[in-house]
Motif scaffolding. Structure first.
Motif, mmCIF file in Angstrom:
data_model
loop_
_atom_site.group_PDB
_atom_site.id
_atom_site.type_symbol
_atom_site.label_atom_id
_atom_site.label_comp_id
_atom_site.label_asym_id
_atom_site.label_seq_id
_atom_site.Cartn_x
_atom_site.Cartn_y
_atom_site.Cartn_z
ATOM 1 N N LEU A 64 0.810 -1.222 0.000
ATOM 2 C CA LEU A 64 0.000 0.000 0.000
ATOM 3 C C LEU A 64 0.845 1.275 0.000
ATOM 4 C CD1 LEU A 64 -3.098 0.702 0.265
ATOM 5 C CD2 LEU A 64 -2.636 1.062 2.688
ATOM 6 N N ARG A 65 1.924 1.302 0.788
ATOM 7 C CA ARG A 65 2.701 2.523 0.942
ATOM 8 C C ARG A 65 3.947 2.561 0.050
ATOM 9 N NH1 ARG A 65 4.986 3.588 5.654
ATOM 10 N NH2 ARG A 65 5.102 1.403 6.267
ATOM 11 N N LEU A 66 4.137 1.529 -0.770
ATOM 12 C CA LEU A 66 5.246 1.566 -1.707
ATOM 13 C C LEU A 66 4.939 2.546 -2.839
ATOM 14 C CD1 LEU A 66 6.294 -2.184 -2.179
ATOM 15 C CD2 LEU A 66 7.466 -0.416 -0.859
ATOM 16 N N PRO A 67 5.950 3.212 -3.387
ATOM 17 C CA PRO A 67 5.726 4.102 -4.531
ATOM 18 C C PRO A 67 5.184 3.321 -5.731
ATOM 19 C CG PRO A 67 7.891 4.476 -3.551
ATOM 20 C CD PRO A 67 7.346 3.222 -2.926
ATOM 21 N N GLU A 68 4.438 4.008 -6.574
ATOM 22 C CA GLU A 68 3.878 3.347 -7.744
ATOM 23 C C GLU A 68 4.977 2.799 -8.645
ATOM 24 O OE1 GLU A 68 1.049 5.759 -9.783
ATOM 25 O OE2 GLU A 68 -0.046 6.286 -7.966
ATOM 26 N N PRO A 78 -2.509 7.238 6.578
ATOM 27 C CA PRO A 78 -3.962 7.234 6.814
ATOM 28 C C PRO A 78 -4.670 6.057 6.152
ATOM 29 C CG PRO A 78 -3.222 9.462 6.362
ATOM 30 C CD PRO A 78 -2.052 8.555 6.086
ATOM 31 N N GLU A 79 -4.280 5.739 4.920
ATOM 32 C CA GLU A 79 -4.899 4.610 4.230
ATOM 33 C C GLU A 79 -4.491 3.285 4.864
ATOM 34 O OE1 GLU A 79 -5.202 8.108 1.884
ATOM 35 O OE2 GLU A 79 -3.376 7.140 2.630
ATOM 36 N N ALA A 80 -3.219 3.184 5.274
ATOM 37 C CA ALA A 80 -2.768 1.961 5.927
ATOM 38 C C ALA A 80 -3.520 1.727 7.227
ATOM 39 C CB ALA A 80 -1.257 2.039 6.188
ATOM 40 N N VAL A 81 -3.773 2.786 7.959
ATOM 41 C CA VAL A 81 -4.514 2.664 9.220
ATOM 42 C C VAL A 81 -5.928 2.160 8.965
ATOM 43 C CG1 VAL A 81 -5.673 4.095 10.949
ATOM 44 C CG2 VAL A 81 -3.204 4.258 10.666
ATOM 45 N N LEU A 82 -6.568 2.658 7.932
ATOM 46 C CA LEU A 82 -7.921 2.198 7.604
ATOM 47 C C LEU A 82 -7.922 0.700 7.280
ATOM 48 C CD1 LEU A 82 -9.233 5.126 5.371
ATOM 49 C CD2 LEU A 82 -9.828 4.650 7.748
ATOM 50 N N VAL A 83 -6.918 0.265 6.525
ATOM 51 C CA VAL A 83 -6.819 -1.145 6.146
ATOM 52 C C VAL A 83 -6.604 -2.022 7.367
ATOM 53 C CG1 VAL A 83 -5.362 -2.826 4.964
ATOM 54 C CG2 VAL A 83 -6.068 -0.733 3.785
ATOM 55 N N PHE A 84 -5.672 -1.627 8.235
ATOM 56 C CA PHE A 84 -5.366 -2.458 9.398
ATOM 57 C C PHE A 84 -6.479 -2.409 10.437
ATOM 58 C CE2 PHE A 84 -1.364 -2.908 7.416
ATOM 59 C CZ PHE A 84 -0.778 -4.033 7.984
ATOM 60 N N GLU A 85 -7.255 -1.361 10.450
ATOM 61 C CA GLU A 85 -8.442 -1.333 11.300
ATOM 62 C C GLU A 85 -9.427 -2.414 10.863
ATOM 63 O OE1 GLU A 85 -12.065 1.735 12.620
ATOM 64 O OE2 GLU A 85 -10.459 2.426 11.287
ATOM 65 N N HIS A 100 3.774 -6.271 6.026
ATOM 66 C CA HIS A 100 3.564 -4.946 5.435
ATOM 67 C C HIS A 100 4.860 -4.132 5.472
ATOM 68 C CE1 HIS A 100 1.391 -1.198 4.465
ATOM 69 N NE2 HIS A 100 2.185 -0.649 5.362
ATOM 70 N N LEU A 101 5.550 -4.153 6.590
ATOM 71 C CA LEU A 101 6.784 -3.379 6.726
ATOM 72 C C LEU A 101 7.910 -3.955 5.877
ATOM 73 C CD1 LEU A 101 6.799 -2.602 10.559
ATOM 74 C CD2 LEU A 101 6.135 -1.097 8.678
ATOM 75 N N ALA A 102 7.815 -5.244 5.538
ATOM 76 C CA ALA A 102 8.862 -5.890 4.741
ATOM 77 C C ALA A 102 8.663 -5.698 3.243
ATOM 78 C CB ALA A 102 8.917 -7.381 5.063
ATOM 79 N N ALA A 103 7.511 -5.180 2.837
ATOM 80 C CA ALA A 103 7.252 -4.959 1.411
ATOM 81 C C ALA A 103 8.299 -4.017 0.836
ATOM 82 C CB ALA A 103 5.856 -4.369 1.225
ATOM 83 N N GLY A 104 8.861 -4.395 -0.292
ATOM 84 C CA GLY A 104 9.914 -3.591 -0.886
ATOM 85 C C GLY A 104 11.292 -3.976 -0.388
ATOM 86 N N VAL A 106 11.779 -7.488 1.328
ATOM 87 C CA VAL A 106 11.806 -8.946 1.184
ATOM 88 C C VAL A 106 11.048 -9.335 -0.083
ATOM 89 C CG1 VAL A 106 11.093 -11.137 2.197
ATOM 90 C CG2 VAL A 106 11.938 -9.293 3.671
ATOM 91 N N PRO A 107 11.666 -10.023 -1.010
ATOM 92 C CA PRO A 107 10.977 -10.436 -2.233
ATOM 93 C C PRO A 107 9.715 -11.242 -1.916
ATOM 94 C CG PRO A 107 13.328 -10.805 -2.441
ATOM 95 C CD PRO A 107 13.090 -10.436 -1.006
ATOM 96 N N GLY A 108 8.633 -10.884 -2.560
ATOM 97 C CA GLY A 108 7.377 -11.601 -2.389
ATOM 98 C C GLY A 108 6.499 -11.088 -1.275
ATOM 99 N N ALA A 109 7.032 -10.253 -0.394
ATOM 100 C CA ALA A 109 6.216 -9.748 0.722
ATOM 101 C C ALA A 109 5.120 -8.821 0.207
ATOM 102 C CB ALA A 109 7.095 -9.016 1.729
ATOM 103 N N ALA A 110 5.430 -7.981 -0.747
ATOM 104 C CA ALA A 110 4.463 -7.000 -1.256
ATOM 105 C C ALA A 110 3.280 -7.673 -1.927
ATOM 106 C CB ALA A 110 5.160 -6.048 -2.229
ATOM 107 N N THR A 111 3.501 -8.808 -2.563
ATOM 108 C CA THR A 111 2.434 -9.488 -3.299
ATOM 109 C C THR A 111 1.716 -10.543 -2.471
ATOM 110 O OG1 THR A 111 4.037 -11.086 -4.161
ATOM 111 C CG2 THR A 111 3.612 -9.105 -5.490
ATOM 112 N N GLY A 112 2.171 -10.776 -1.249
ATOM 113 C CA GLY A 112 1.546 -11.785 -0.416
ATOM 114 C C GLY A 112 2.045 -13.187 -0.672
ATOM 115 N N GLU A 113 3.086 -13.326 -1.491
ATOM 116 C CA GLU A 113 3.662 -14.649 -1.742
ATOM 117 C C GLU A 113 4.540 -15.096 -0.589
ATOM 118 O OE1 GLU A 113 5.178 -15.085 -5.925
ATOM 119 O OE2 GLU A 113 4.791 -12.923 -5.926
ATOM 120 N N THR A 114 5.074 -14.152 0.165
ATOM 121 C CA THR A 114 5.988 -14.459 1.258
ATOM 122 C C THR A 114 5.415 -13.946 2.569
ATOM 123 O OG1 THR A 114 7.883 -14.246 -0.231
ATOM 124 C CG2 THR A 114 8.337 -14.161 2.133
ATOM 125 N N VAL A 115 5.369 -14.801 3.570
ATOM 126 C CA VAL A 115 4.939 -14.418 4.916
ATOM 127 C C VAL A 115 6.192 -14.079 5.716
ATOM 128 C CG1 VAL A 115 3.790 -15.181 7.026
ATOM 129 C CG2 VAL A 115 2.899 -15.880 4.795
#
Length: 300
Positions: A64-68, A78-85, A100-104, A106-115
């Motif tokens: 969510l918070r990674l650059p496009e 603000p958007e992240a807070v809404l999601v985690f709520e 979420h914090l590892a996105a960008g 750890v490979p695969g964290a951003a896409t949900g492939e990696t826990v």
């Protein structure tokens, strides 16, 4: 400061609730696999729902918070807070904040492939279910968790806690607080004793009203901290959200009575999850000390 949500923010929140709802078996608040495991014994072998994890990744929860330019949505706190709520409201299990914090990073964290699991203060949640464990969790020792759906390990050297992790935890607590407040009110309206709904009795009215007040106070603090990003604001939000979640869940359990402790009810799971979250980052001690230092500095 006004907190009127934009149309895009409302749509994001609705999308998260819709995606999570499709993976839940008994209404929008109960994970499928953990429910089956928890009903068998107090300490089941926990499972992260990989299908849900991938769906959250596809929705952009972790990126969510990674650059496009890096494949993210380019949104902010603000958007992240809404999601985690919403995730807290739905009692979604798994190391959501750590991934979420590892996105960008750890490979695969951003896409949900990696826990991804990470030490948060002196604890690590979901260590054995993670594909990647961030540095700082070395020597972790398994502990018996009060929440059967959240396994925890204790690390010998407490890790530093990022303010963003504290804020997102507060957002999860806010979601829990809102959920248990709604459950208490719903039960008070439908459960009858002595020929009338129990919500007609003053003691029950007070429990529901106090819960609502705590939710709204915590929501204002959490949303404000998401806008300012200030460490002191985040500390205050964390303390208020912890109180709203824990006391709200205890009040909800009191409204439900004995049935709130049964596996058929989700109420006790909300309380247990709120207790575990309240211990992240060493509990509220660091937030209290930060607030105290700020107040002392202002007074001095």
């Amino acid at each position: 400061m006004r907190f009127q949500l934009t149309g895009e923010q409302q749509a994001l929140r609705a999308a998260v609730r819709d995606v999570v709802g499709r993976f839940l078996s008994a209404g929008p608040s109960w994970p499928v696999a953990p429910r089956a495991g928890a009903a068998k014994e107090y300490s089941p072998a926990p499972l992260v729902d990989r299908g849900l994890w991938s769906a959250l990744g596809e929705l952009g929860v972790f990126s969510l918070r990674l650059p496009e330019a890096e494949g993210g949505a380019g949104l902010g706190l603000p958007e992240a807070v809404l999601v985690f709520e919403e995730l807290g409201w739905a009692l979604v299990p798994g190391p959501l904040v750590a991934t979420h914090l590892a996105a960008g990073v750890v490979p695969g964290a951003a896409t949900g492939e990696t826990v991804v699991a990470a030490a948060d203060g002196s604890l690590v949640e979901w260590l054995d279910e993670a594909d990647v464990v961030m540095p700082g969790a070395e020597g972790a020792v398994a502990m018996r968790s009060v929440d059967p759906l959240t396994p925890v390990h204790r690390v010998p050297a407490p890790a530093r806690v990022e303010p963003v992790a504290v804020l997102l935890t507060a957002a999860e607590q806010l979601g829990t607080a809102g959920r248990v407040c709604g459950l208490a009110v719903q039960h008070a309206r439908t459960r009858e004793q002595f020929g009338q709904p129990i919500g007609a009795f003053q003691a029950v009215k007070h429990l529901c009203a106090q819960s609502l007040v705590r939710v709204e106070v915590a929501r204002a603090a959490v949303y404000a901290a998401a806008v300012t990003g200030d460490a002191v604001d985040i500390a205050a939000a964390r303390l208020l959200a912890d109180e709203a979640a824990v006391r709200g869940a205890r009040g909800c359990l009191q409204v439900h009575g004995g049935m709130g402790f049964t596996w058929e009810s989700e109420v006790h799971l909300h309380l247990k999850r709120a207790w575990v979250r309240a211990r992240r980052g060493g509990g509220g001690t660091e937030s209290e000390e930060l607030l105290a230092a700020d107040l002392a500095g202002r007074a001095g």
